[in-house]
Design an enzyme around this catalytic site. Structure first.
Site, PDB file in Angstrom:
ATOM      1  N   SER A   1       1.220  -1.750  -2.414  1.00  0.00           N
ATOM      2  CA  SER A   1       2.505  -1.469  -3.061  1.00  0.00           C
ATOM      3  C   SER A   1       2.759  -2.432  -4.202  1.00  0.00           C
ATOM      4  O   SER A   1       2.735  -3.653  -4.009  1.00  0.00           O
ATOM      5  CB  SER A   1       3.660  -1.657  -2.068  1.00  0.00           C
ATOM      6  OG  SER A   1       3.673  -0.625  -1.154  1.00  0.00           O
TER       7      SER A   1
ATOM      8  N   HIS B   1       3.249   3.661  -5.620  1.00  0.00           N
ATOM      9  CA  HIS B   1       1.862   4.115  -5.399  1.00  0.00           C
ATOM     10  C   HIS B   1       1.590   5.294  -6.331  1.00  0.00           C
ATOM     11  O   HIS B   1       2.110   6.392  -6.127  1.00  0.00           O
ATOM     12  CB  HIS B   1       1.649   4.547  -3.949  1.00  0.00           C
ATOM     13  CG  HIS B   1       1.603   3.397  -2.987  1.00  0.00           C
ATOM     14  ND1 HIS B   1       0.423   2.801  -2.601  1.00  0.00           N
ATOM     15  CD2 HIS B   1       2.585   2.723  -2.360  1.00  0.00           C
ATOM     16  CE1 HIS B   1       0.684   1.810  -1.761  1.00  0.00           C
ATOM     17  NE2 HIS B   1       1.995   1.748  -1.593  1.00  0.00           N
TER      18      HIS B   1
ATOM     19  N   HIS C   1      -0.247   6.347   3.981  1.00  0.00           N
ATOM     20  CA  HIS C   1       0.312   5.629   5.136  1.00  0.00           C
ATOM     21  C   HIS C   1       0.661   6.620   6.247  1.00  0.00           C
ATOM     22  O   HIS C   1       0.976   7.780   5.981  1.00  0.00           O
ATOM     23  CB  HIS C   1       1.600   4.899   4.742  1.00  0.00           C
ATOM     24  CG  HIS C   1       1.469   4.031   3.530  1.00  0.00           C
ATOM     25  ND1 HIS C   1       1.570   4.538   2.248  1.00  0.00           N
ATOM     26  CD2 HIS C   1       1.259   2.702   3.408  1.00  0.00           C
ATOM     27  CE1 HIS C   1       1.414   3.546   1.389  1.00  0.00           C
ATOM     28  NE2 HIS C   1       1.221   2.429   2.057  1.00  0.00           N
TER      29      HIS C   1
ATOM     30  N   TYR D   1       3.413   6.650   7.809  1.00  0.00           N
ATOM     31  CA  TYR D   1       4.813   7.067   7.714  1.00  0.00           C
ATOM     32  C   TYR D   1       5.040   8.205   6.723  1.00  0.00           C
ATOM     33  O   TYR D   1       6.107   8.795   6.690  1.00  0.00           O
ATOM     34  CB  TYR D   1       5.725   5.871   7.383  1.00  0.00           C
ATOM     35  CG  TYR D   1       5.462   5.211   6.048  1.00  0.00           C
ATOM     36  CD1 TYR D   1       5.837   5.815   4.858  1.00  0.00           C
ATOM     37  CD2 TYR D   1       4.840   3.983   5.989  1.00  0.00           C
ATOM     38  CE1 TYR D   1       5.582   5.221   3.640  1.00  0.00           C
ATOM     39  CE2 TYR D   1       4.581   3.375   4.779  1.00  0.00           C
ATOM     40  CZ  TYR D   1       4.949   3.999   3.604  1.00  0.00           C
ATOM     41  OH  TYR D   1       4.692   3.408   2.401  1.00  0.00           O
ATOM     42  N   GLU D   2       4.016   8.523   5.928  1.00  0.00           N
ATOM     43  CA  GLU D   2       4.158   9.677   5.028  1.00  0.00           C
ATOM     44  C   GLU D   2       3.973  10.987   5.797  1.00  0.00           C
ATOM     45  O   GLU D   2       4.207  12.061   5.247  1.00  0.00           O
ATOM     46  CB  GLU D   2       3.135   9.582   3.894  1.00  0.00           C
ATOM     47  CG  GLU D   2       3.434   8.439   2.940  1.00  0.00           C
ATOM     48  CD  GLU D   2       2.339   8.250   1.909  1.00  0.00           C
ATOM     49  OE1 GLU D   2       2.371   8.938   0.877  1.00  0.00           O
ATOM     50  OE2 GLU D   2       1.441   7.407   2.141  1.00  0.00           O
TER      51      GLU D   2
ATOM     52  N   ALA E   1       1.109  -5.331   0.424  1.00  0.00           N
ATOM     53  CA  ALA E   1       2.334  -6.120   0.452  1.00  0.00           C
ATOM     54  C   ALA E   1       2.703  -6.263   1.925  1.00  0.00           C
ATOM     55  O   ALA E   1       2.622  -5.290   2.671  1.00  0.00           O
ATOM     56  CB  ALA E   1       3.440  -5.377  -0.292  1.00  0.00           C
TER      57      ALA E   1
ATOM     58  N   MET F   1       2.380  -1.999   6.831  1.00  0.00           N
ATOM     59  CA  MET F   1       2.250  -0.605   7.285  1.00  0.00           C
ATOM     60  C   MET F   1       0.949   0.044   6.804  1.00  0.00           C
ATOM     61  O   MET F   1       0.878   1.266   6.682  1.00  0.00           O
ATOM     62  CB  MET F   1       3.448   0.204   6.780  1.00  0.00           C
ATOM     63  CG  MET F   1       4.799  -0.378   7.203  1.00  0.00           C
ATOM     64  SD  MET F   1       6.195   0.471   6.450  1.00  0.00           S
ATOM     65  CE  MET F   1       7.546  -0.638   6.828  1.00  0.00           C
ATOM     66  N   SER F   2      -0.056  -0.777   6.519  1.00  0.00           N
ATOM     67  CA  SER F   2      -1.285  -0.191   5.941  1.00  0.00           C
ATOM     68  C   SER F   2      -2.517  -0.985   6.342  1.00  0.00           C
ATOM     69  O   SER F   2      -2.502  -1.774   7.285  1.00  0.00           O
ATOM     70  CB  SER F   2      -1.168  -0.168   4.416  1.00  0.00           C
ATOM     71  OG  SER F   2      -1.213  -1.491   3.906  1.00  0.00           O
TER      72      SER F   2
ATOM     73  N   ASN G   1       8.079 -10.725   1.309  1.00  0.00           N
ATOM     74  CA  ASN G   1       9.389 -11.042   1.898  1.00  0.00           C
ATOM     75  C   ASN G   1       9.162 -11.779   3.204  1.00  0.00           C
ATOM     76  O   ASN G   1       8.100 -11.637   3.821  1.00  0.00           O
ATOM     77  CB  ASN G   1      10.184  -9.751   2.166  1.00  0.00           C
ATOM     78  CG  ASN G   1       9.438  -8.789   3.074  1.00  0.00           C
ATOM     79  OD1 ASN G   1       8.444  -8.184   2.677  1.00  0.00           O
ATOM     80  ND2 ASN G   1       9.903  -8.653   4.301  1.00  0.00           N
TER      81      ASN G   1
ATOM     82  N   HIS H   1      12.614  -2.349   0.161  1.00  0.00           N
ATOM     83  CA  HIS H   1      11.408  -2.018  -0.606  1.00  0.00           C
ATOM     84  C   HIS H   1      11.465  -2.592  -2.023  1.00  0.00           C
ATOM     85  O   HIS H   1      10.429  -2.948  -2.588  1.00  0.00           O
ATOM     86  CB  HIS H   1      11.244  -0.489  -0.632  1.00  0.00           C
ATOM     87  CG  HIS H   1       9.916  -0.022  -1.158  1.00  0.00           C
ATOM     88  ND1 HIS H   1       8.711  -0.467  -0.660  1.00  0.00           N
ATOM     89  CD2 HIS H   1       9.601   0.857  -2.142  1.00  0.00           C
ATOM     90  CE1 HIS H   1       7.709   0.114  -1.309  1.00  0.00           C
ATOM     91  NE2 HIS H   1       8.223   0.930  -2.217  1.00  0.00           N
TER      92      HIS H   1
HETATM   93  N1  HPA Z   1       7.538  -5.191   7.299  1.00  0.00           N
HETATM   94  C1  HPA Z   1       6.644  -4.193   7.263  1.00  0.00           C
HETATM   95  N2  HPA Z   1       5.966  -3.868   6.183  1.00  0.00           N
HETATM   96  C2  HPA Z   1       6.183  -4.564   5.067  1.00  0.00           C
HETATM   97  C3  HPA Z   1       7.092  -5.618   5.014  1.00  0.00           C
HETATM   98  C4  HPA Z   1       7.811  -5.942   6.205  1.00  0.00           C
HETATM   99  O1  HPA Z   1       8.651  -6.865   6.238  1.00  0.00           O
HETATM  100  N3  HPA Z   1       7.068  -6.123   3.750  1.00  0.00           N
HETATM  101  C5  HPA Z   1       6.159  -5.386   3.060  1.00  0.00           C
HETATM  102  N4  HPA Z   1       5.616  -4.446   3.849  1.00  0.00           N
END
Ligand code: HPA
Length: 286
Positions: free
Chosen positions: A35, A66, A88, A90-91, A118, A221-222, A245, A259
């Site tokens: 990402s 993306h 992903h 979640y898609e 990320a 998530m990847s 983060n 995001h």
């Molecule tokens: N959690 C899950 N996936 C992420 C995060 C997070 O804090 N930051 C970037 N991708």
């Protein structure tokens, strides 16, 4: 008993053969951009860009950040193929479909896969902007049965029960640290365990606390599904997380994961991550 597979050997071969007929590049390195990290693909010289929507049987990117393009070219003289945008869970894709491009990489001749993502920092010593060399993973969906290798095994790709204790190539991890040292990046380099969740909701406070207890340093998530499929078919793997983060693991915190923050941090550190990866690529020996 099994649904008709759309990610088996013949399907992947058809897609790879289609791509090989479009481009003269024969990549040895395959790169997957996380990402906000698609800028890496723009570093390729003499790029040949193919939109995912034009590739037979390829999934489509649905996430902001993306782009949905496959870019062939050279990075410091090395032939590469780069996914600008990945898929992903979640898609809504079946996990086997999210990893189809990795098998296509293999059939294009790729020997080394470099993945970026990320991720949220779970380790309290980590700071936003750190780059973590992934040394191991925890596959939460996989432990619950959602592993990309579930279903018929394709022997031409690999064995039924592949080893994962050597998933992340030690030599490439070492190389990443060496290159980072040469570039003066060692202060923000880390190494740790990446834990994958299904998403798309970010983790609750209780979940973050649990994930820390499990021994994870970063959450995302990847990546893990792609790593498993790459190792199954014998490619070497290097994976790097950009900590975009710090997770919220404290009930007194006013912070909320979002995001936009993920994409903003991606932008800030992206140039350095791109430089790191391109220098690593130039020093990979095949
Ligand atoms: N959690 C899950 N996936 C992420 C995060 C997070 O804090 N930051 C970037 N991708």
């Amino acid at each position: 008993m099994f649904p008709e597979s759309t990610t088996g050997y013949e399907e992947c071969k058809a897609t790879a053969d289609w791509l090989l007929a479009q481009v003269p590049v024969r990549p040895l390195v395959g790169i997957v951009c996380g990402s906000g990290l698609g800028g890496l693909a723009d570093m390729l010289k003499d790029p040949l860009v193919i939109n995912y929507k034009d590739i037979p049987d390829f999934p489509q990117s649905t996430v902001h950040g993306h782009a949905g393009k496959l870019v062939f070219g050279t990075l410091k003289g090395k032939a590469c193929v780069c996914m600008k945008g990945r898929f992903h869970l979640y898609e809504g894709y079946p996990v086997q479909k999210t990893t189809l491009p990795i098998r296509v990489f293999k059939l294009l001749g790729v020997e080394t896969v470099i993945l970026t993502n990320a991720a949220g920092g779970l380790n309290q010593d980590y700071e936003v902007g750190d780059i973590m060399v992934i040394k191991d993973h925890i596959n939460m969906p996989g432990l619950a049965g959602n592993n990309p290798l579930v279903g018929p095994n394709y022997d031409r790709f690999g064995v039924r029960f592949p080893c994962m204790s050597d998933a992340y190539d030690r030599g490439l991890q070492q190389l990443a640290h060496e290159v980072a040292g040469d570039l003066g990046y060692s202060v923000f380099m880390r190494e740790g365990v990446y834990l994958v969740v299904g998403g798309p909701s970010f983790e609750t406070i209780a979940e973050c606390r649990m994930l820390r207890l499990l021994g994870a340093d970063a959450v995302g998530m990847s990546t893990v599904h792609e790593v498993i499929v790459a190792r199954h078919c014998g490619m070497k793997v290097l994976a790097l997380s950009l900590i975009t983060n710090q997770v919220v693991a404290d009930y007194d915190s006013e912070k909320k994961a979002n995001h936009e923050e993920v994409l903003e941090t991606g932008e800030l550190r992206a140039k350095q991550l791109e430089k790191l990866v391109s220098n690593i690529v130039s020093r990979i020996e095949h």
